[in-house]
Design an enzyme around this catalytic site. Structure first.
Site, PDB file in Angstrom:
ATOM      1  N   PHE A 259     -39.986 117.122  -6.505  1.00 12.79           N
ATOM      2  CA  PHE A 259     -39.352 116.388  -7.598  1.00 12.79           C
ATOM      3  C   PHE A 259     -38.802 117.368  -8.623  1.00 12.79           C
ATOM      4  CE2 PHE A 259     -43.745 117.044  -8.810  1.00 12.79           C
ATOM      5  CZ  PHE A 259     -43.681 117.366 -10.160  1.00 12.79           C
ATOM      6  N   CYS A 260     -37.886 116.857  -9.456  1.00  8.86           N
ATOM      7  CA  CYS A 260     -37.318 117.640 -10.549  1.00  8.86           C
ATOM      8  C   CYS A 260     -36.880 116.666 -11.639  1.00  8.86           C
ATOM      9  CB  CYS A 260     -36.157 118.504 -10.058  1.00  8.86           C
ATOM     10  SG  CYS A 260     -34.808 117.553  -9.328  1.00  8.86           S
ATOM     11  N   THR A 261     -36.138 117.120 -12.622  1.00  6.87           N
ATOM     12  CA  THR A 261     -35.813 116.289 -13.779  1.00  6.87           C
ATOM     13  C   THR A 261     -34.968 115.072 -13.404  1.00  6.87           C
ATOM     14  OG1 THR A 261     -35.859 118.266 -15.170  1.00  6.87           O
ATOM     15  CG2 THR A 261     -34.868 116.289 -16.110  1.00  6.87           C
TER      16      THR A 261
ATOM     17  N   ILE B 148     -37.593 112.704 -12.208  1.00 11.41           N
ATOM     18  CA  ILE B 148     -38.597 112.253 -13.170  1.00 11.41           C
ATOM     19  C   ILE B 148     -38.011 111.208 -14.118  1.00 11.41           C
ATOM     20  CG2 ILE B 148     -40.146 112.999 -15.021  1.00 11.41           C
ATOM     21  CD1 ILE B 148     -39.852 115.878 -13.702  1.00 11.41           C
TER      22      ILE B 148
END
Length: 307
Positions: A176-178, A205
């Site tokens: 996952f990332c922003t 996220i």
């Protein structure tokens, strides 16, 4: 309700004529009072823009008219003041810099996990969950049990992963990332490295915080964002962090009480990283910001670099 719409977006798609889109996008932004940053590259478009509803709608319509962008997805949040000072449309080699040749984000398609399914995926004990963001982002919030690669740049991720996999058996991987762009590219990288059972959080996220109720959430802390809001929480509400305008890292109220904190000049994270010449330049910039604020104006000086 806040009047400024913030739209975070990206799209991986072949754009051989990407430079041709720079001037028209800038003109549409200027006409609609939109500010922010867009990156154009042969692999697509990436960025965050903010402005009035009509201006954002015009920009999104323009972006969706670009080749391969008809199904462009974006995430919106709202704020009282525009978090950006100007509009920049930049031409780049990559829309998110990994520095690896031959990585095709098409190989990450259909590897999405919807936000409402994410808790189930990362609760599987056979799944290794990897946060693909940089260390200063991870420091203020992440998912329970996620691995922090402790990188300072996304360029470091490939080397970190190759070392990590030699020391850890990988059955399943979830990343996952922003906003989704880094984990989409890292998923393509892992597949190129021979890891087939890999997925990533669709929309990142931000989409999770917007979609999943707080009482069901496995997110802990706040999410760093790349604008003057600094961080957001559930429902994308503004977070509690400020930013050091020297090193661009998030800082707390405790950090601002430190002897190493000087507004615009240093904080506990960077007080020993810059030369006296650079610190004087930071101090002069902060002086001009304060003077502009006293006049009721916004200072449009360039942001400092992290070199």
């Amino acid at each position: 309700m806040p009047q400024i719409v913030v739209a975070a977006l990206y799209k991986f798609t072949a754009m051989p004529d990407f430079a041709d889109y720079q001037a028209p996008l800038r003109a549409t932004a200027d006409q609609g009072g939109v500010k922010g940053t867009l990156l154009l590259a042969p692999e697509g478009v990436n960025g965050t823009i903010a402005g009035p509803r009509e201006g954002i709608d015009a920009m999104l319509s323009h972006l969706k008219s670009l080749p391969g962008c008809a199904d462009l997805d974006w995430k919106e949040s709202y704020t009282d003041d525009n978090p950006f000072l100007r509009m920049k449309v930049r031409l780049k080699r990559e829309i998110v810099t990994m520095g690896c040749e031959g990585i095709d984000p098409e190989n990450s398609r259909e590897r999405y996990v919807e936000p409402h399914d994410w808790n189930r995926v990362i609760s599987d004990p056979d799944t290794i969950v990897i946060d693909t963001r940089n260390d200063y982002e991870v420091s203020i919030g992440t998912f329970e049990g996620a691995v922090n690669p402790e990188t300072t740049s996304f360029r470091e991720f490939p080397e970190w992963f190759r070392k990590f996999r030699t020391q850890n058996p990988l059955k399943k991987v979830a990343m996952f990332c922003t906003g989704g762009i880094r984990c989409e590219k890292s998923t393509a990288f892992l597949r190129a490295e021979g890891i087939d059972d890999v997925v990533h959080l669709k929309g990142g996220i931000l989409k999770y915080l917007e979609t999943v109720p707080e009482d069901e959430s496995l997110w802990r802390g706040e999410c760093f964002v790349f604008d003057n809001r600094v961080s957001v929480g559930h429902d994308l509400a503004p977070g509690s962090y400020d930013m050091c305008h020297a090193c661009r890292q998030p800082i707390t109220e405790d950090d601002k009480r430190s002897e190493h904190y000087a507004p615009g000049v240093s904080c506990p994270h960077c007080h020993d990283k810059y030369s006296e010449e650079k610190r004087r330049a930071f101090a002069e910039r902060q002086k001009q910001i304060d003077l502009a604020k006293a006049r009721g104006e916004r200072h449009l000086g360039a942001k400092p670099t992290n070199d």
